[in-house]
Design a protein around this motif. Structure first.
Motif, PDB file in Angstrom:
ATOM      1  N   GLY A  94      14.034 -96.026-129.652  1.00  0.00           N
ATOM      2  CA  GLY A  94      14.760 -97.176-129.101  1.00  0.00           C
ATOM      3  C   GLY A  94      15.950 -96.752-128.260  1.00  0.00           C
ATOM      4  O   GLY A  94      16.181 -97.294-127.170  1.00  0.00           O
ATOM      5  N   VAL A  95      16.705 -95.778-128.746  1.00  0.00           N
ATOM      6  CA  VAL A  95      17.858 -95.291-127.983  1.00  0.00           C
ATOM      7  C   VAL A  95      17.397 -94.661-126.672  1.00  0.00           C
ATOM      8  O   VAL A  95      17.975 -94.912-125.604  1.00  0.00           O
ATOM      9  CB  VAL A  95      18.679 -94.283-128.820  1.00  0.00           C
ATOM     10  CG1 VAL A  95      19.677 -93.536-127.970  1.00  0.00           C
ATOM     11  CG2 VAL A  95      19.376 -94.997-129.960  1.00  0.00           C
ATOM     12  N   ARG A  96      16.329 -93.869-126.733  1.00  0.00           N
ATOM     13  CA  ARG A  96      15.815 -93.242-125.510  1.00  0.00           C
ATOM     14  C   ARG A  96      15.281 -94.283-124.525  1.00  0.00           C
ATOM     15  O   ARG A  96      15.434 -94.128-123.317  1.00  0.00           O
ATOM     16  CB  ARG A  96      14.721 -92.237-125.845  1.00  0.00           C
ATOM     17  CG  ARG A  96      15.274 -90.976-126.442  1.00  0.00           C
ATOM     18  CD  ARG A  96      14.150 -90.071-126.921  1.00  0.00           C
ATOM     19  NE  ARG A  96      14.632 -88.721-126.982  1.00  0.00           N
ATOM     20  CZ  ARG A  96      14.267 -87.749-126.148  1.00  0.00           C
ATOM     21  NH1 ARG A  96      13.382 -87.980-125.205  1.00  0.00           N
ATOM     22  NH2 ARG A  96      14.771 -86.551-126.271  1.00  0.00           N
ATOM     23  N   LEU A  97      14.663 -95.338-125.042  1.00  0.00           N
ATOM     24  CA  LEU A  97      14.169 -96.393-124.153  1.00  0.00           C
ATOM     25  C   LEU A  97      15.314 -97.139-123.488  1.00  0.00           C
ATOM     26  O   LEU A  97      15.227 -97.503-122.316  1.00  0.00           O
ATOM     27  CB  LEU A  97      13.278 -97.373-124.926  1.00  0.00           C
ATOM     28  CG  LEU A  97      11.897 -96.843-125.303  1.00  0.00           C
ATOM     29  CD1 LEU A  97      11.182 -97.850-126.205  1.00  0.00           C
ATOM     30  CD2 LEU A  97      11.073 -96.539-124.076  1.00  0.00           C
ATOM     31  N   VAL A  98      16.388 -97.374-124.221  1.00  0.00           N
ATOM     32  CA  VAL A  98      17.551 -98.042-123.643  1.00  0.00           C
ATOM     33  C   VAL A  98      18.163 -97.169-122.551  1.00  0.00           C
ATOM     34  O   VAL A  98      18.557 -97.660-121.487  1.00  0.00           O
ATOM     35  CB  VAL A  98      18.585 -98.380-124.732  1.00  0.00           C
ATOM     36  CG1 VAL A  98      19.921 -98.767-124.140  1.00  0.00           C
ATOM     37  CG2 VAL A  98      18.064 -99.501-125.622  1.00  0.00           C
ATOM     38  N   GLY A 122      14.862 -96.421-119.796  1.00  0.00           N
ATOM     39  CA  GLY A 122      14.000 -97.500-119.331  1.00  0.00           C
ATOM     40  C   GLY A 122      12.681 -97.542-120.088  1.00  0.00           C
ATOM     41  O   GLY A 122      12.233 -96.559-120.685  1.00  0.00           O
ATOM     42  N   ALA A 123      12.045 -98.696-120.055  1.00  0.00           N
ATOM     43  CA  ALA A 123      10.811 -98.920-120.817  1.00  0.00           C
ATOM     44  C   ALA A 123       9.639 -98.107-120.291  1.00  0.00           C
ATOM     45  O   ALA A 123       8.686 -97.848-121.021  1.00  0.00           O
ATOM     46  CB  ALA A 123      10.457-100.402-120.812  1.00  0.00           C
ATOM     47  N   SER A 124       9.686 -97.698-119.044  1.00  0.00           N
ATOM     48  CA  SER A 124       8.565 -96.937-118.499  1.00  0.00           C
ATOM     49  C   SER A 124       8.501 -95.519-119.067  1.00  0.00           C
ATOM     50  O   SER A 124       7.487 -94.845-118.916  1.00  0.00           O
ATOM     51  CB  SER A 124       8.668 -96.866-116.971  1.00  0.00           C
ATOM     52  OG  SER A 124       9.835 -96.168-116.598  1.00  0.00           O
ATOM     53  N   ALA A 125       9.547 -95.083-119.739  1.00  0.00           N
ATOM     54  CA  ALA A 125       9.587 -93.733-120.304  1.00  0.00           C
ATOM     55  C   ALA A 125       9.185 -93.728-121.780  1.00  0.00           C
ATOM     56  O   ALA A 125       9.559 -92.826-122.518  1.00  0.00           O
ATOM     57  CB  ALA A 125      10.980 -93.147-120.132  1.00  0.00           C
ATOM     58  N   TRP A 126       8.373 -94.707-122.202  1.00  0.00           N
ATOM     59  CA  TRP A 126       8.057 -94.804-123.620  1.00  0.00           C
ATOM     60  C   TRP A 126       7.292 -93.604-124.169  1.00  0.00           C
ATOM     61  O   TRP A 126       7.536 -93.203-125.312  1.00  0.00           O
ATOM     62  CB  TRP A 126       7.362 -96.121-123.962  1.00  0.00           C
ATOM     63  CG  TRP A 126       5.957 -96.237-123.469  1.00  0.00           C
ATOM     64  CD1 TRP A 126       5.544 -96.796-122.306  1.00  0.00           C
ATOM     65  CD2 TRP A 126       4.793 -95.794-124.156  1.00  0.00           C
ATOM     66  NE1 TRP A 126       4.183 -96.702-122.206  1.00  0.00           N
ATOM     67  CE2 TRP A 126       3.695 -96.096-123.334  1.00  0.00           C
ATOM     68  CE3 TRP A 126       4.553 -95.158-125.361  1.00  0.00           C
ATOM     69  CZ2 TRP A 126       2.387 -95.795-123.684  1.00  0.00           C
ATOM     70  CZ3 TRP A 126       3.250 -94.856-125.719  1.00  0.00           C
ATOM     71  CH2 TRP A 126       2.190 -95.169-124.885  1.00  0.00           C
ATOM     72  N   PRO A 127       6.365 -92.974-123.426  1.00  0.00           N
ATOM     73  CA  PRO A 127       5.695 -91.805-124.024  1.00  0.00           C
ATOM     74  C   PRO A 127       6.676 -90.658-124.322  1.00  0.00           C
ATOM     75  O   PRO A 127       6.639 -90.065-125.406  1.00  0.00           O
ATOM     76  CB  PRO A 127       4.672 -91.378-122.976  1.00  0.00           C
ATOM     77  CG  PRO A 127       4.432 -92.587-122.146  1.00  0.00           C
ATOM     78  CD  PRO A 127       5.745 -93.306-122.129  1.00  0.00           C
ATOM     79  N   SER A 128       7.554 -90.371-123.381  1.00  0.00           N
ATOM     80  CA  SER A 128       8.511 -89.287-123.622  1.00  0.00           C
ATOM     81  C   SER A 128       9.535 -89.690-124.689  1.00  0.00           C
ATOM     82  O   SER A 128      10.046 -88.827-125.417  1.00  0.00           O
ATOM     83  CB  SER A 128       9.222 -88.893-122.332  1.00  0.00           C
ATOM     84  OG  SER A 128      10.057 -89.925-121.884  1.00  0.00           O
ATOM     85  N   ALA A 129       9.827 -90.977-124.815  1.00  0.00           N
ATOM     86  CA  ALA A 129      10.760 -91.436-125.842  1.00  0.00           C
ATOM     87  C   ALA A 129      10.171 -91.208-127.230  1.00  0.00           C
ATOM     88  O   ALA A 129      10.862 -90.723-128.130  1.00  0.00           O
ATOM     89  CB  ALA A 129      11.091 -92.916-125.637  1.00  0.00           C
ATOM     90  N   VAL A 130       8.902 -91.528-127.395  1.00  0.00           N
ATOM     91  CA  VAL A 130       8.257 -91.341-128.692  1.00  0.00           C
ATOM     92  C   VAL A 130       8.100 -89.851-129.003  1.00  0.00           C
ATOM     93  O   VAL A 130       8.461 -89.388-130.085  1.00  0.00           O
ATOM     94  CB  VAL A 130       6.895 -92.063-128.739  1.00  0.00           C
ATOM     95  CG1 VAL A 130       6.142 -91.730-130.012  1.00  0.00           C
ATOM     96  CG2 VAL A 130       7.088 -93.572-128.629  1.00  0.00           C
ATOM     97  N   VAL A 131       7.587 -89.090-128.044  1.00  0.00           N
ATOM     98  CA  VAL A 131       7.368 -87.659-128.259  1.00  0.00           C
ATOM     99  C   VAL A 131       8.699 -86.931-128.478  1.00  0.00           C
ATOM    100  O   VAL A 131       8.803 -86.041-129.320  1.00  0.00           O
ATOM    101  CB  VAL A 131       6.584 -87.043-127.075  1.00  0.00           C
ATOM    102  CG1 VAL A 131       6.532 -85.533-127.164  1.00  0.00           C
ATOM    103  CG2 VAL A 131       5.184 -87.628-127.032  1.00  0.00           C
ATOM    104  N   GLY A 132       9.718 -87.323-127.757  1.00  0.00           N
ATOM    105  CA  GLY A 132      11.021 -86.699-127.915  1.00  0.00           C
ATOM    106  C   GLY A 132      11.721 -87.051-129.214  1.00  0.00           C
ATOM    107  O   GLY A 132      12.590 -86.305-129.682  1.00  0.00           O
ATOM    108  N   SER A 133      11.358 -88.167-129.808  1.00  0.00           N
ATOM    109  CA  SER A 133      11.986 -88.590-131.060  1.00  0.00           C
ATOM    110  C   SER A 133      11.318 -87.982-132.288  1.00  0.00           C
ATOM    111  O   SER A 133      11.917 -87.946-133.361  1.00  0.00           O
ATOM    112  CB  SER A 133      11.943 -90.115-131.179  1.00  0.00           C
ATOM    113  OG  SER A 133      12.668 -90.703-130.127  1.00  0.00           O
TER     114      SER A 133
END
Length: 178
Positions: A32-36, A39-50
């Motif tokens: 959630g912090v990475r998406l904020v 941006g929402a288009s970076a959801w794959p990297s947000a999940v993998v990075g978390s």
């Protein structure tokens, strides 16, 4: 016997006490912090990075629970419930062995709280108020003011929470002695 009815006086486990719960919460908050931030288009990297952060947090939580349980002579799964009982002023266990374990946990928590207080507060004071001073020195009055406000609020909350936790530990220790 259901999960809510227990023959001993151990508190009922909660989903957030399980290591899976800790991992899922860390993953959701991290993503959630990475998406904020990105941006929402970076959801794959947000999940993998978390994922590595969540794994690290689960490992650290498991290690700390195991160390606390060994120090007080109880099971690692009992530590979160005992902590919650201490913080909320819950009932004192009737079983003498569980009372002894809770008293040892209270002593351990209070000793650690008081031992780390001398360096933690000055370090956090320096980080927050120093960052604010650097923002002001660089000419960014808006960022400096926001950081100063955050520093005042956070340090006030931290002082209040620390004193409250110390008072709760002392109260539980007194109740365990009675």
């Amino acid at each position: 016997m259901s999960r809510t009815e227990r023959s001993d006086d151990r508190p009922r486990p909660r989903w957030r006490d399980s290591l899976w719960g800790v991992g899922v919460i860390a993953l959701v908050v991290g993503a959630g912090v990475r998406l904020v931030l990105h941006g929402a288009s970076a959801w794959p990297s947000a999940v993998v990075g978390s994922v590595p952060v969540a794994v690290l947090l689960v490992w650290w939580t498991r290690r700390r629970r195991r160390q606390d349980a060994e120090a007080v002579g109880t099971e690692p799964d009992d530590v979160p419930g005992m902590d919650r009982r201490i913080l909320r002023g819950g009932p004192v266990p009737r079983d003498p062995e569980r009372r002894r374990a809770m008293a040892a946990l209270v002593d351990s928590r209070q000793e650690r709280l008081r031992r780390n207080r001398w360096w933690a507060f000055p370090t956090l004071f320096l980080v927050f108020f120093g960052t604010s001073a650097l923002w002001f020195a660089s000419g960014s009055v808006g960022a400096g003011s926001m950081m100063l406000g955050l520093a005042i609020v956070f340090m006030s909350w931290l002082t209040w929470y620390n004193l409250r936790f110390d008072r709760r530990l002392s109260q539980m220790r007194g109740r365990l002695r009675d």
